[in-house]
Design a protein around this motif. Structure first.
Motif, mmCIF file in Angstrom:
data_model
loop_
_atom_site.group_PDB
_atom_site.id
_atom_site.type_symbol
_atom_site.label_atom_id
_atom_site.label_comp_id
_atom_site.label_asym_id
_atom_site.label_seq_id
_atom_site.Cartn_x
_atom_site.Cartn_y
_atom_site.Cartn_z
ATOM 1 N N SER A 100 -77.821 -31.142 -27.235
ATOM 2 C CA SER A 100 -78.568 -30.437 -26.188
ATOM 3 C C SER A 100 -78.101 -28.993 -26.112
ATOM 4 C CB SER A 100 -78.402 -31.134 -24.833
ATOM 5 O OG SER A 100 -77.038 -31.298 -24.494
ATOM 6 N N SER A 101 -78.833 -28.136 -26.813
ATOM 7 C CA SER A 101 -78.592 -26.693 -26.798
ATOM 8 C C SER A 101 -77.156 -26.336 -27.191
ATOM 9 C CB SER A 101 -78.912 -26.129 -25.409
ATOM 10 O OG SER A 101 -79.093 -24.737 -25.453
ATOM 11 N N CYS A 102 -76.613 -27.045 -28.186
ATOM 12 C CA CYS A 102 -75.256 -26.746 -28.681
ATOM 13 C C CYS A 102 -75.206 -27.069 -30.176
ATOM 14 C CB CYS A 102 -74.200 -27.505 -27.892
ATOM 15 S SG CYS A 102 -74.482 -29.294 -27.769
ATOM 16 N N MET A 103 -76.118 -26.482 -30.911
ATOM 17 C CA MET A 103 -76.237 -26.760 -32.342
ATOM 18 C C MET A 103 -74.942 -26.451 -33.099
ATOM 19 S SD MET A 103 -77.861 -27.858 -34.946
ATOM 20 C CE MET A 103 -79.618 -27.995 -34.633
ATOM 21 N N GLU A 104 -74.223 -25.424 -32.688
ATOM 22 C CA GLU A 104 -72.984 -25.068 -33.392
ATOM 23 C C GLU A 104 -71.974 -26.215 -33.324
ATOM 24 O OE1 GLU A 104 -69.433 -21.691 -33.155
ATOM 25 O OE2 GLU A 104 -71.407 -21.257 -32.310
ATOM 26 N N ASP A 105 -71.877 -26.857 -32.152
ATOM 27 C CA ASP A 105 -70.955 -27.991 -32.005
ATOM 28 C C ASP A 105 -71.436 -29.173 -32.838
ATOM 29 O OD1 ASP A 105 -69.608 -26.399 -30.209
ATOM 30 O OD2 ASP A 105 -70.450 -27.377 -28.436
ATOM 31 N N ALA A 106 -72.735 -29.434 -32.817
ATOM 32 C CA ALA A 106 -73.292 -30.536 -33.600
ATOM 33 C C ALA A 106 -73.068 -30.314 -35.091
ATOM 34 C CB ALA A 106 -74.778 -30.682 -33.301
ATOM 35 N N SER A 111 -82.407 -34.353 -19.328
ATOM 36 C CA SER A 111 -82.493 -34.040 -17.904
ATOM 37 C C SER A 111 -81.254 -34.513 -17.158
ATOM 38 C CB SER A 111 -83.734 -34.694 -17.283
ATOM 39 O OG SER A 111 -84.911 -34.082 -17.767
ATOM 40 N N HIS A 112 -80.591 -35.522 -17.700
ATOM 41 C CA HIS A 112 -79.397 -36.067 -17.056
ATOM 42 C C HIS A 112 -78.101 -35.473 -17.622
ATOM 43 C CE1 HIS A 112 -81.858 -38.982 -14.901
ATOM 44 N NE2 HIS A 112 -82.492 -39.215 -16.044
ATOM 45 N N THR A 113 -78.096 -35.137 -18.915
ATOM 46 C CA THR A 113 -76.871 -34.588 -19.509
ATOM 47 C C THR A 113 -76.778 -33.077 -19.342
ATOM 48 O OG1 THR A 113 -77.809 -34.159 -21.714
ATOM 49 C CG2 THR A 113 -76.962 -36.373 -21.295
ATOM 50 N N GLY A 114 -77.938 -32.395 -19.324
ATOM 51 C CA GLY A 114 -77.928 -30.946 -19.387
ATOM 52 C C GLY A 114 -77.474 -30.479 -20.753
ATOM 53 N N PRO A 115 -77.310 -29.165 -20.931
ATOM 54 C CA PRO A 115 -76.846 -28.637 -22.218
ATOM 55 C C PRO A 115 -75.375 -28.974 -22.454
ATOM 56 C CG PRO A 115 -76.993 -26.883 -20.593
ATOM 57 C CD PRO A 115 -77.568 -28.098 -19.942
ATOM 58 N N GLY A 116 -74.976 -28.911 -23.729
ATOM 59 C CA GLY A 116 -73.563 -29.083 -24.065
ATOM 60 C C GLY A 116 -73.156 -30.479 -24.488
ATOM 61 N N THR A 117 -74.129 -31.372 -24.760
ATOM 62 C CA THR A 117 -73.811 -32.736 -25.173
ATOM 63 C C THR A 117 -74.135 -32.933 -26.654
ATOM 64 O OG1 THR A 117 -74.143 -33.689 -22.971
ATOM 65 C CG2 THR A 117 -74.395 -35.173 -24.844
#
Length: 295
Positions: free
Chosen positions: A242-248, A277-283
């Motif tokens: 979720s909006s953290c492609m670099e971490d993925a 919607s429940h995790t938000g970004p950063g997962t």
């Protein structure tokens, strides 16, 4: 050409192109941003990056599952084509959509007495659910019939491993899954919780790990521990983020280095609107085939 159709919910978090390529139908969940309604249609109505940006800016979110009537319409469209249906639902440990799909099946059974309509509780979520569907598509394409495939998925679905971590606790706090006090302490200490999906399909916290670097290393260690055949794992591996492609991408790089027999490259997909919607970004979530989930 198969005489049956594979079907699932949009919460399997694959791309529309991937579903189309694998000939898998999907029924869409719903969500709202600041009371504006959308279909969870794999980012077609609104991109996931835009949704997460709005969430960071303070937009409120709500989600709702596929209704009984929507399921009836979805299934009947396939049944009218003269095909049987094997449909998998988002885990009952997360959503009540399995019950809705079963009601729709029962409503249609009298109208289509000669057609098979199997409903399966996937006990899976996000692109783990997607990896399960992708595997079923492989088996269907190899010639397996619907009855045998239904039996196989019921027997093996708990072998699908799900591991998640989050580097941003904001939306866990906002949704009440972490207390404000625990969230504040976690943020100050740079704690990244590591979670997995258990045998009942529920998302369970497992470890509290300090720093992103350590949790990235730890999630790959979990794959080393639980993957089928360990470092000789030769299946597919999916990641959603979720909006953290670099971490993925950092997780994917480590996996591709350590698992030389992996079936192709790690595939990375966005976490869709319902789960996101429940995790938000950063997962970041990691999925692979391995040991049967016992706890």
């Amino acid at each position: 050409m198969s005489d049956y159709m594979l079907s699932c919910c949009s919460t399997a978090d694959l791309s529309k192109e991937h579903f189309d390529k694998r000939n898998i139908r999907y029924a869409c969940f719903h969500f709202s941003l600041d009371e504006k309604d959308y279909l969870d249609d794999l980012g077609q109505s609104i991109s996931m990056d835009e949704m997460y940006a709005k969430m960071v800016d303070g937009a409120s979110t709500k989600t709702s599952q596929v209704s009984v009537g929507e399921y009836e319409e979805h299934f009947e469209e396939i049944l009218k084509e003269g095909k049987d249906v094997l449909h998998l639902c988002l885990s009952s440990g997360i959503s009540g959509t399995y019950n809705s799909a079963c009601i729709a099946r029962d409503e249609l059974s009298e109208k289509y007495p000669d057609r098979k309509l199997y409903i399966v509780d996937s006990l899976a979520a996000s692109s783990g659910f997607g990896l399960l569907m992708d595997t079923l598509a492989d088996m269907r394409d190899s010639g397996m019939g619907i009855d045998e495939l239904h039996d196989w998925v019921e027997e093996n679905k708990l072998r699908l491993q799900h591991w998640f971590f989050s580097t941003d606790l904001t939306f866990y706090i906002r949704g009440g899954r972490i207390s404000k006090a625990s969230g504040f302490i976690g943020s100050v200490l740079n704690i990244c919780p590591l979670l997995n999906v258990d045998y009942e399909g529920r998302l369970i916290p497992r470890e509290k790990i300090r720093t992103k670097k350590k949790v990235i290393a730890r999630i790959v260690e979990q794959m080393e521990t639980y993957a089928r055949d360990g470092l000789n794992y030769n299946g597919k591996c999916f990641i959603s983020q979720s909006s953290c492609m670099e971490d993925a991408r950092a997780v994917a790089n480590l996996i591709e280095e350590r698992f030389p027999k992996l079936n192709g490259k790690v595939e990375i997909f966005p976490i869709g609107a319902t789960i996101g919607s429940h995790t938000g970004p950063g997962t970041v979530a990691l999925f692979f085939w391995g040991d049967k989930r016992e706890g």
